[in-house]
Each structure stands twice: as C-alpha cells, then as structure tokens.
Motif scaffolding. Sequence first.
Motif, mmCIF file in Angstrom:
data_model
loop_
_atom_site.group_PDB
_atom_site.id
_atom_site.type_symbol
_atom_site.label_atom_id
_atom_site.label_comp_id
_atom_site.label_asym_id
_atom_site.label_seq_id
_atom_site.Cartn_x
_atom_site.Cartn_y
_atom_site.Cartn_z
ATOM 1 N N GLU A 48 54.715 -115.300 36.382
ATOM 2 C CA GLU A 48 55.381 -116.312 35.552
ATOM 3 C C GLU A 48 56.055 -117.370 36.416
ATOM 4 N N THR A 59 59.712 -110.793 31.204
ATOM 5 C CA THR A 59 58.936 -112.032 31.224
ATOM 6 C C THR A 59 58.955 -112.666 29.844
ATOM 7 N N ILE A 112 56.199 -115.059 29.119
ATOM 8 C CA ILE A 112 54.842 -115.536 28.854
ATOM 9 C C ILE A 112 54.035 -114.442 28.153
#
Length: 317
Positions: A57, A99, A101
């Motif tokens: 990421e 994360t 994403i």
Amino acid sequence: MIEFAMSNVPLLTKKIIEDEGDNDYSGTEAQASGGSNQPGIVIAPGCGDPLGAVLIERAGFEVCFMSGYAVEATYGRPDVGLLTLVEMAGRAAQICDVTSIPLIADADTGYGNVVNVTRTTREFERAGVAAIQLEDQILPKKCGSMKGKGVVSVEEMVGKIKAVIDARTDPNLQIIARTDIAAIEGMNAVSDRLAAYREAGADLLMALGPYSEAEVRTFVAHATGPVAYLNSESFTMPMLPSDQLESMGVKLLILPLSLTMSCIHAMQQTLDVIRNNKADTRAFAAHSMATWADCNEITGIDDIMRIERSFGPDRSR
C-alpha cells in the motif's frame, strides 16, 4: 494511521474490476480487448503477511493479493494445501486490519465441497476481503507451478462458484475463477472451462500454464469475461510487461511470489553477513537494511504514540 477493523460487521467492499452487465465478451479479439469499461490494468503484488501488505500500500499500489504460496512460506511450509480455512481467513483479517486498499484472497479450492465453500465465503467476507480466487484443483491441492496436479470436473467447480454467489452477503465480493487444466489436458481445454465458470457467475477468469506467449494471446482474445494474469517468478507462464498485457486486454495482473522470493534472498544475504563478519552488520546495514526509524514508522508507531499522548497517563515527568 492504523485502522482497527470490525471484521464481524459486513461492509460493502470496492470492486477490484468494474465489469458492467452490458459489456460484450463474446470471444473475439476486438471485443475481449475492449469489453470492459474500466481503462487500464490493475496490478496487485502478492504478500503472505500484514507487513508485506503495508509495504504494498505504501508503494502506491491500489490492490493487494494475499498469496497462498506466500502465506504457507511464512509457516516454513511449501504450497501444497497444508493450511486450512481458519489460518488463511485469519491471515486475511490481519492484513485487512492494517491496510485500506482492497485485498484479493487466495482461497485455494474453497477448502472442500460446496458446503465448505459456503463457509469459506463467509469467513473471508468477515475478514474484509474484496475478492477471492478459487481454483479447480482437487484436494489436496498444490502450487499451480508444481507438477502432479489434478482438477475436479467442470460441474463441481461451477457448483462452487454458484455456492460463493449464494453465500456472499456483499454483492461487491468478486470471484476470480482459475483453471489448472492446461497442465493436464493442454490449452484447448482452457476456454471451455472458463466459459462455464463465467456463465456460473465468475467476475474474472484465470488460467495457469504452462503455455506460450502466443497461447496467452489466443486465450485472452477468446475469453468470455475479464482476464486476470499471473506474472510469477516460477516462470511456468511467460512473464510479460504490464503494458503488453494491457494491450492484449488483460484487466488484472497478480505477482504472487515477488516479495516472498525477495525476502528469502535478503534474509539469506543478511545471515551470511552475520556468520562471516563476526556478527557486525554495520557496514551492511548502511546500504542493505531499512533504518530503525523507518521500521517503526512503517509499522505504525506514530499512531500508537498519538493514542498514548491523547488518552494515556502523562509520562512526560
């Protein structure tokens, strides 16, 4: 900032690939190249742990792939189906926890029959993944680049895809249907299988090799849906540049092994220095290691310190 995910709350995920219902995939090269309204190609590096996902990421990639090979490697084991749903879904939850994403999870064979696939779908949904990759190997499965694979019938795999669709609570959870039939019956058997998987409801289609670049072009040109491709350092399939794959019409490019193989090499080099340089790594660290400050920053120390300052007891005195 570290975001602590509430994995028991179903969320509407962002689709990896937008595939509008009126797109025309009818098996011709022109249609396959232009069949999706989403421009470009999505590149998803693979990892086996949350640290790798954080780095993916931070490097600017918009999608992460949790590789079954990479996860098994973190256990010191080969990719031969030794890990279970609980371990794989648990690792996916750990990755989603740190994360923001979308994550594609390697769901192997679904860990059993259609009943098992139902549970697999729900566990990965609770983990927070955006898509699952499902393959048509028999149990126990093997890494797609290994010899000795077997595949289930088309009917069994179609049933698994339909079971995912029936079990998912998030309509945006996407299915990447993968066939390993090329290693057993050749590329002539690939198109029929993937056409059946697409008709069953798969969002993206993938075929593992071995095959040639010319066969890749033919396969993509005649695919009945968006194609996902593997650039793997096992070199079972041709490793092709992303712009070349994009020009063919490939919509998703996954690199399942790159980070794992790089990590193994880097750790071996470091261990050589420790063994051969009297355990003095100072010169090596100057050019071949992340700094202490970088390690702490990458793993979220700033946010931890913010929480301590905001809500913890005053330890400044």
